[in-house]
Design an enzyme around this catalytic site. Sequence first.
Site, PDB file in Angstrom:
ATOM      1  N   GLU A  75      39.955  42.533  35.553  1.00  0.00           N
ATOM      2  CA  GLU A  75      40.692  41.384  37.178  1.00  0.00           C
ATOM      3  C   GLU A  75      40.570  42.429  38.062  1.00  0.00           C
ATOM      4  O   GLU A  75      40.648  41.719  39.390  1.00  0.00           O
ATOM      5  CB  GLU A  75      41.985  41.225  36.636  1.00  0.00           C
ATOM      6  N   THR A  76      40.527  43.492  38.041  1.00  0.00           N
ATOM      7  CA  THR A  76      40.829  44.851  38.981  1.00  0.00           C
ATOM      8  C   THR A  76      38.624  44.376  39.742  1.00  0.00           C
ATOM      9  O   THR A  76      38.940  44.274  41.194  1.00  0.00           O
ATOM     10  CB  THR A  76      40.746  45.978  38.763  1.00  0.00           C
TER      11      THR A  76
END
Length: 158
Positions: A75-76
């Site tokens: 997700e980062t």
Amino acid sequence: MGEQQHVKFPQEVIDEYAALGVDLHAMFSAGHLGTRMGVQILEASAERVVGTMPVEGNTQPYGLLHGGASAVLAETLGSVGSMLHGGSSKIAVGVDLNCTHHRGVRSGSVTGVATPVHRGRSTATYEVVISDEEGRRVCTARLTCLLRDVRAGQDTTG
């Protein structure tokens, strides 16, 4: 996310954010969670985001890399790519994340590479491939972010 001065951004991105007085490295980070997990972004552009994370400290009770840790890395990286695609007038908000875990890892570090599947006006989708130190695929993830307009006075760093 620890030290950010080694992140490689395209010059036009550096120039765009510098003109706005924005701390690019602070904006494109995983914040406190990323720092605790040891996530480091090595390269960042709308076309490709690369980051690493240690296995140690990010394991589940069996000593394997925790699936949630892989999700945080994915997700980062996908969010950073989405924000760079959207530019300084947009913020990226994750709306869908899915992860398929292929193999366990007990030590060393993992590397994630996010590449775009779709880059539109209002959404961006990135595939993130996470591999171990031997280059074996550990996880395949897909993140879709909604690209929202930045409102006047809105803090986009927190």
